[in-house]
Design a protein around this motif. Structure first.
Motif, PDB file in Angstrom:
ATOM      1  N   TYR A  97     -23.619  -7.817 -21.709  1.00  0.00           N
ATOM      2  CA  TYR A  97     -24.321  -8.975 -22.244  1.00  0.00           C
ATOM      3  C   TYR A  97     -23.347  -9.976 -22.838  1.00  0.00           C
ATOM      4  N   CYS A  98     -23.545 -11.221 -22.488  1.00  0.00           N
ATOM      5  CA  CYS A  98     -22.821 -12.332 -23.100  1.00  0.00           C
ATOM      6  C   CYS A  98     -23.550 -12.695 -24.393  1.00  0.00           C
ATOM      7  N   ALA A  99     -22.800 -13.066 -25.425  1.00  0.00           N
ATOM      8  CA  ALA A  99     -23.412 -13.373 -26.717  1.00  0.00           C
ATOM      9  C   ALA A  99     -22.694 -14.531 -27.381  1.00  0.00           C
ATOM     10  N   ALA A 100     -23.457 -15.348 -28.105  1.00  0.00           N
ATOM     11  CA  ALA A 100     -22.918 -16.466 -28.874  1.00  0.00           C
ATOM     12  C   ALA A 100     -23.275 -16.274 -30.338  1.00  0.00           C
ATOM     13  N   PHE A 101     -22.291 -16.511 -31.214  1.00  0.00           N
ATOM     14  CA  PHE A 101     -22.561 -16.350 -32.632  1.00  0.00           C
ATOM     15  C   PHE A 101     -21.760 -17.359 -33.429  1.00  0.00           C
ATOM     16  N   ARG A 102     -22.301 -17.722 -34.606  1.00  0.00           N
ATOM     17  CA  ARG A 102     -21.664 -18.765 -35.410  1.00  0.00           C
ATOM     18  C   ARG A 102     -20.839 -18.218 -36.570  1.00  0.00           C
ATOM     19  N   ARG A 103     -21.230 -17.047 -37.092  1.00  0.00           N
ATOM     20  CA  ARG A 103     -20.504 -16.500 -38.226  1.00  0.00           C
ATOM     21  C   ARG A 103     -19.096 -16.110 -37.800  1.00  0.00           C
ATOM     22  N   SER A 104     -18.128 -16.405 -38.653  1.00  0.00           N
ATOM     23  CA  SER A 104     -16.731 -16.103 -38.344  1.00  0.00           C
ATOM     24  C   SER A 104     -16.419 -14.646 -38.669  1.00  0.00           C
ATOM     25  N   ILE A 105     -16.842 -13.788 -37.763  1.00  0.00           N
ATOM     26  CA  ILE A 105     -16.625 -12.348 -37.897  1.00  0.00           C
ATOM     27  C   ILE A 105     -15.875 -11.891 -36.663  1.00  0.00           C
ATOM     28  N   ALA A 106     -14.776 -11.195 -36.839  1.00  0.00           N
ATOM     29  CA  ALA A 106     -13.970 -10.771 -35.693  1.00  0.00           C
ATOM     30  C   ALA A 106     -14.726  -9.777 -34.819  1.00  0.00           C
ATOM     31  N   ALA A 107     -15.460  -8.872 -35.467  1.00  0.00           N
ATOM     32  CA  ALA A 107     -16.159  -7.819 -34.740  1.00  0.00           C
ATOM     33  C   ALA A 107     -17.620  -7.776 -35.199  1.00  0.00           C
ATOM     34  N   PRO A 108     -18.432  -8.701 -34.730  1.00  0.00           N
ATOM     35  CA  PRO A 108     -19.823  -8.764 -35.202  1.00  0.00           C
ATOM     36  C   PRO A 108     -20.681  -7.621 -34.686  1.00  0.00           C
ATOM     37  N   ARG A 109     -21.656  -7.248 -35.497  1.00  0.00           N
ATOM     38  CA  ARG A 109     -22.688  -6.333 -35.010  1.00  0.00           C
ATOM     39  C   ARG A 109     -23.700  -7.119 -34.189  1.00  0.00           C
ATOM     40  N   ALA A 110     -24.512  -6.415 -33.449  1.00  0.00           N
ATOM     41  CA  ALA A 110     -25.502  -7.083 -32.599  1.00  0.00           C
ATOM     42  C   ALA A 110     -26.431  -7.968 -33.426  1.00  0.00           C
ATOM     43  N   ALA A 111     -26.714  -7.572 -34.659  1.00  0.00           N
ATOM     44  CA  ALA A 111     -27.627  -8.336 -35.504  1.00  0.00           C
ATOM     45  C   ALA A 111     -27.074  -9.703 -35.873  1.00  0.00           C
ATOM     46  N   ALA A 112     -25.768  -9.894 -35.762  1.00  0.00           N
ATOM     47  CA  ALA A 112     -25.146 -11.168 -36.120  1.00  0.00           C
ATOM     48  C   ALA A 112     -25.167 -12.170 -34.975  1.00  0.00           C
ATOM     49  N   VAL A 113     -25.589 -11.736 -33.799  1.00  0.00           N
ATOM     50  CA  VAL A 113     -25.584 -12.609 -32.627  1.00  0.00           C
ATOM     51  C   VAL A 113     -26.755 -13.594 -32.705  1.00  0.00           C
ATOM     52  N   ASP A 114     -26.465 -14.857 -32.388  1.00  0.00           N
ATOM     53  CA  ASP A 114     -27.508 -15.884 -32.396  1.00  0.00           C
ATOM     54  C   ASP A 114     -28.219 -16.002 -31.050  1.00  0.00           C
ATOM     55  N   TYR A 115     -27.469 -15.844 -29.965  1.00  0.00           N
ATOM     56  CA  TYR A 115     -28.057 -15.977 -28.629  1.00  0.00           C
ATOM     57  C   TYR A 115     -27.484 -14.911 -27.703  1.00  0.00           C
ATOM     58  N   TRP A 116     -28.362 -14.421 -26.823  1.00  0.00           N
ATOM     59  CA  TRP A 116     -27.997 -13.396 -25.836  1.00  0.00           C
ATOM     60  C   TRP A 116     -28.254 -13.894 -24.421  1.00  0.00           C
ATOM     61  N   GLY A 117     -27.420 -13.426 -23.499  1.00  0.00           N
ATOM     62  CA  GLY A 117     -27.731 -13.590 -22.089  1.00  0.00           C
ATOM     63  C   GLY A 117     -28.661 -12.477 -21.638  1.00  0.00           C
ATOM     64  N   GLN A 118     -29.032 -12.501 -20.362  1.00  0.00           N
ATOM     65  CA  GLN A 118     -29.988 -11.531 -19.840  1.00  0.00           C
ATOM     66  C   GLN A 118     -29.318 -10.225 -19.422  1.00  0.00           C
ATOM     67  N   GLY A 119     -28.010 -10.232 -19.295  1.00  0.00           N
ATOM     68  CA  GLY A 119     -27.257  -9.038 -18.939  1.00  0.00           C
ATOM     69  C   GLY A 119     -26.947  -8.953 -17.456  1.00  0.00           C
ATOM     70  N   THR A 120     -25.846  -8.295 -17.149  1.00  0.00           N
ATOM     71  CA  THR A 120     -25.454  -8.045 -15.764  1.00  0.00           C
ATOM     72  C   THR A 120     -24.966  -6.596 -15.666  1.00  0.00           C
ATOM     73  N   GLN A 121     -25.417  -5.902 -14.619  1.00  0.00           N
ATOM     74  CA  GLN A 121     -25.112  -4.476 -14.474  1.00  0.00           C
ATOM     75  C   GLN A 121     -23.712  -4.284 -13.891  1.00  0.00           C
ATOM     76  N   VAL A 122     -22.954  -3.406 -14.520  1.00  0.00           N
ATOM     77  CA  VAL A 122     -21.655  -2.969 -13.998  1.00  0.00           C
ATOM     78  C   VAL A 122     -21.731  -1.462 -13.804  1.00  0.00           C
ATOM     79  N   THR A 123     -21.464  -1.021 -12.589  1.00  0.00           N
ATOM     80  CA  THR A 123     -21.491   0.397 -12.272  1.00  0.00           C
ATOM     81  C   THR A 123     -20.147   0.794 -11.688  1.00  0.00           C
ATOM     82  N   VAL A 124     -19.525   1.797 -12.291  1.00  0.00           N
ATOM     83  CA  VAL A 124     -18.220   2.273 -11.842  1.00  0.00           C
ATOM     84  C   VAL A 124     -18.383   3.696 -11.325  1.00  0.00           C
ATOM     85  N   SER A 125     -18.096   3.875 -10.047  1.00  0.00           N
ATOM     86  CA  SER A 125     -18.232   5.196  -9.439  1.00  0.00           C
ATOM     87  C   SER A 125     -16.921   5.974  -9.552  1.00  0.00           C
ATOM     88  N   ALA A 126     -17.069   7.298  -9.636  1.00  0.00           N
ATOM     89  CA  ALA A 126     -15.877   8.150  -9.799  1.00  0.00           C
ATOM     90  C   ALA A 126     -15.115   8.290  -8.489  1.00  0.00           C
TER      91      ALA A 126
END
Length: 124
Positions: free
Chosen positions: A95-124
């Motif tokens: 998921y892509c995320a945009a946030f305004r608070r100046s936090i180096a490692a924000p928690r999900a709750a600090a995110v202002d906007y989210w994308g819809q997500g894109t699936q990544v699958t890595v096979s062994a």
């Protein structure tokens, strides 16, 4: 209201590479720090990487440090995640995320906007 649209996910073999892109619209891109989170089945959403508004500062989770690179092109309102040396444990929805608070490692709750997500699958 900022809209975020991710692309670039897919299926790749272990050791391979993928590049994710996220295009922002509807707001002033440079007002936001940007991040990539990921969520594997049955697990909580976790932070992978962040980049500051101007692109001068980045942060990486230990699990991806040295393999992933986050970057942004403010002229194109786009943030990228280059993923190299992929492992099966990298399999997740990213998921892509945009946030305004100046936090180096924000928690999900600090995110202002989210994308819809894109699936990544890595096979062994």
């Amino acid at each position: 209201q900022v809209q975020l649209v991710e692309s670039g996910g897919g299926l790749v073999q272990a050791g391979g590479s993928l590049r994710l892109s996220c295009v922002a619209s509807g707001g002033t891109f440079t007002n936001y720090h940007m991040a990539w989170f990921r969520q594997a089945p049955g697990k909580e959403r976790e932070l992978a990487a962040t980049i500051s508004k101007g692109g001068g500062s980045t942060y990486y989770a230990d699990s991806v440090s040295g393999r992933f690179t986050i970057s942004r092109d403010n002229a194109k309102n786009t943030v990228y995640l280059q993923m190299n040396s992929l492992k099966p444990e990298d399999t997740a929805v990213y998921y892509c995320a945009a946030f305004r608070r100046s936090i180096a490692a924000p928690r999900a709750a600090a995110v202002d906007y989210w994308g819809q997500g894109t699936q990544v699958t890595v096979s062994a």
